[in-house]
Motif scaffolding. Structure first.
Motif, PDB file in Angstrom:
ATOM      1  N   MET A   1       0.838  -1.186   0.000  1.00  0.00           N
ATOM      2  CA  MET A   1       0.000   0.000   0.000  1.00  0.00           C
ATOM      3  C   MET A   1       0.878   1.242   0.000  1.00  0.00           C
ATOM      4  O   MET A   1       1.921   1.280   0.663  1.00  0.00           O
TER       5      MET A   1
ATOM      6  N   LEU B   1      -0.942   2.226  11.241  1.00  0.00           N
ATOM      7  CA  LEU B   1      -0.052   1.172  10.735  1.00  0.00           C
ATOM      8  C   LEU B   1       0.505   0.355  11.899  1.00  0.00           C
ATOM      9  O   LEU B   1       0.977   0.908  12.892  1.00  0.00           O
TER      10      LEU B   1
ATOM     11  N   ALA C   1      -1.457  -4.339   4.403  1.00  0.00           N
ATOM     12  CA  ALA C   1      -0.767  -3.268   3.687  1.00  0.00           C
ATOM     13  C   ALA C   1       0.482  -3.731   2.955  1.00  0.00           C
ATOM     14  O   ALA C   1       0.915  -3.082   2.000  1.00  0.00           O
TER      15      ALA C   1
ATOM     16  N   ALA D   1      -2.865  -2.176   8.064  1.00  0.00           N
ATOM     17  CA  ALA D   1      -3.354  -0.794   8.075  1.00  0.00           C
ATOM     18  C   ALA D   1      -4.781  -0.779   8.604  1.00  0.00           C
ATOM     19  O   ALA D   1      -5.681  -1.378   8.007  1.00  0.00           O
TER      20      ALA D   1
END
Length: 556
Positions: A110, A385, A427, A467
């Motif tokens: 990501m 995160l 992510a 994420a």
């Protein structure tokens, strides 16, 4: 040379972006300023430059030149191809509301404003909050566009009180709705004028009222008859006029919404009694009314509340009590998980409706209408995160994933509002399909610390990045130090991909100070010694030991 269609142009811009992200991930630093010549009408040239500024010339020059000449590019063998996998990954995991700032690079990572998440966590560690500046400003501007200059807008500080976000609110023409003296102080530190701050909560101490009055805030809201009497008594002691607003519970019940169980405001049957107290108290400067809705899903609810409050305003007018302001609060739900956002654009006709309502009820006094959005400004702009620290097989098709964030010190909403299911994205594995159910557990020693349950995810391993989406409101301000764990830092990411830390991670000295200050139990040097020991970089020690050992062998 073959002319490019609009679709092909978009294709090549995406190719350039992909190449630039690749170059960034490989550490290339050569500037590529000639990409400023790109005249693509849908994507601003400066955004392409932001992705290309550190890109190697060989990897993007053919695309830039071809684009500038409206021609087909010359392919290089080392240029990564734009893959369908990327589009599938974006469609699989990325909701429409995030597409302004989220994408996927060629590795399946990501990216936030073009910056891969692994670069962010390498610099700032995990857990870490990432706030997207462009999305926050877009939401501020969206409200201003809908309501125009007729309605005053105040950002609800309680949702996210970071100083940088408050400064952005000021830059976008907002005032502040503060729920405590602490939030008033933050507003002043963010360069708001005192008259741009309203003070609204359920209880104030004498010190609170003294501070707010002496500073000179715009108004202080009375939430109950007792609160109003307290304000009047304190104002008399101070011998100072206190600008006061009465919060009303209109006791409405419309469709699937009701305020009859609401803790906020003076119930409708007691409002005229409160107005009499305010109007007859010599040191209360009675200004108007306030409505605290919360989680309003339809514009019709606001219209119903407005009708009740305008009738009260008419009663005040008949008694020659001037009313200057009416705040209809905030509480506009933002999209989270599968939930829908409040249709803000549907309120574009509200100023006209309110004006007609005043005329219909025969109110001739000019009344300033106020709204207080908060959650809908910042919620979707926040990303949390985390790293995966363990993968436990509970059942063949069910896993327990342990992350280094938690529902206590990172995403507390998940613990408080159990009906909400946060979107947790893989992510670092955006190309991977969902294959089994997982429960994502937090890292604290508490059995309730479960961030989300029963979501489909790909196979995850230690070190993968997760994420948590839509954590821009309340997560940071509700986070605590349970298990004596430091709260996460906050990073603001700009549209050009540059990052700025706007809150650092907690320090043990700050966490222990309230006890150490009164108990006088520890030598400050002792605490500093422990801090320094904790801050040691293990990787640097390991590398240094390797070099030292290598040197010894060479000497032998």
């Amino acid at each position: 040379m073959t002319a490019l269609s609009q679709r092909d142009r978009a294709f090549f811009v995406m190719r350039i972006k992909d190449v630039c992200v690749t170059a960034l991930s490989q550490g290339d630093r050569a500037p590529l300023v000639f990409l400023k010549v790109l005249p693509f009408h849908k994507i601003p040239p400066e955004k392409i430059v932001a992705f290309a500024v550190n890109c190697r010339r060989l990897r993007a020059v053919s695309y830039a030149k071809a684009y500038a000449m409206n021609a087909s590019p010359v392919e290089h063998s080392n240029v990564p191809q734009f893959s369908r996998r990327r589009k599938h990954a974006e469609n699989r995991y990325i909701r429409e509301r995030w597409r302004n700032f989220l994408s996927v690079d060629h590795r399946g990572y990501m990216t936030i404003e073009g910056v891969p998440v692994d670069r962010i966590v390498k610099k700032f560690g995990t857990p870490v909050y990432v706030m997207v500046e462009k999305e926050i400003r877009r939401n501020f501007q969206r409200f201003k566009k809908v309501f125009g200059q007729q309605i005053k807008l105040q950002y609800a500080v309680k949702c996210n009180s970071n100083l940088q976000i408050l400064r952005m609110a000021r830059e976008e023409g907002f005032e502040l709705d503060c729920s405590s003296v602490g939030e008033i102080i933050l507003g002043l530190l963010a360069d708001f004028k005192p008259r741009q701050l309203s003070y609204t909560n359920l209880y104030k101490t004498d010190q609170d009222l003294h501070f707010a009055t002496k500073v000179g805030v715009q108004s202080i809201t009375a939430d109950s008859v007792e609160d109003l009497e307290h304000i009047a008594a304190t104002a008399k002691k101070l011998r100072t006029q206190v600008r006061t607003v009465i919060r009303v519970n209109p006791m409405i019940d419309i469709r699937n919404y009701s305020t009859k169980g609401n803790k906020y405001g003076i119930p409708l049957k007691q409002v005229l009694e409160a107005v009499e107290i305010a109007a007859t108290s010599p040191f209360v400067d009675f200004r108007g009314f306030h409505f605290m809705g919360g989680y309003i899903s339809s514009p019709w609810t606001l219209r119903a509340a407005a009708r009740v409050l305008v009738k009260i305003i008419r009663s005040c007018q008949d008694k020659h009590i001037p009313i200057k302001t009416l705040s209809l609060g905030g509480g506009f739900p933002a999209a989270i998980g599968e939930q829908s956002a409040f249709p803000i654009e549907d309120l574009k006709s509200f100023p006209k409706y309110f004006k007609q309502l005043l005329e219909r009820e025969g109110v001739t006094m000019p009344v300033q209408l106020i709204f207080e959005p908060g959650k809908s400004i910042v919620l979707n702009a926040g990303i949390g995160l985390m790293h995966v620290v363990a993968n436990k097989e509970i059942h063949h098709f069910n896993r327990m994933i342990i992350a280094d964030g938690s529902t206590y010190n990172f995403i507390p909403d998940a613990l408080v509002q159990t009906e909400i299911r946060y979107d947790i994205l893989p992510a670092s594995r955006m190309f991977s399909p969902r294959v089994h159910k997982v429960t994502v557990g937090g890292n604290t020693c508490d059995c309730w610390d479960l961030i989300t349950k029963g979501i489909m995810m790909p196979k995850l391993e230690y070190g993968d990045i997760l994420a948590a989406m839509d954590v821009g409101a309340y997560a940071q301000v509700l986070a605590n130090n349970f298990n004596t764990i430091k709260r996460a830092p906050v990073v603001l990411i700009h549209e050009d991909g540059s990052c700025k830390q706007i809150r650092r991670r907690d320090r043990y000295s700050e966490m222990f100070a309230p006890e150490l200050d009164v108990l006088k139990m520890a030598d400050p040097n002792e605490l500093e010694r422990y801090n320094n020991l904790y801050r040691v970089n293990i990787d640097k020690i390991w590398k240094g030991a390797g070099k030292k050992n290598g040197g010894t062998k060479a000497g032998k």
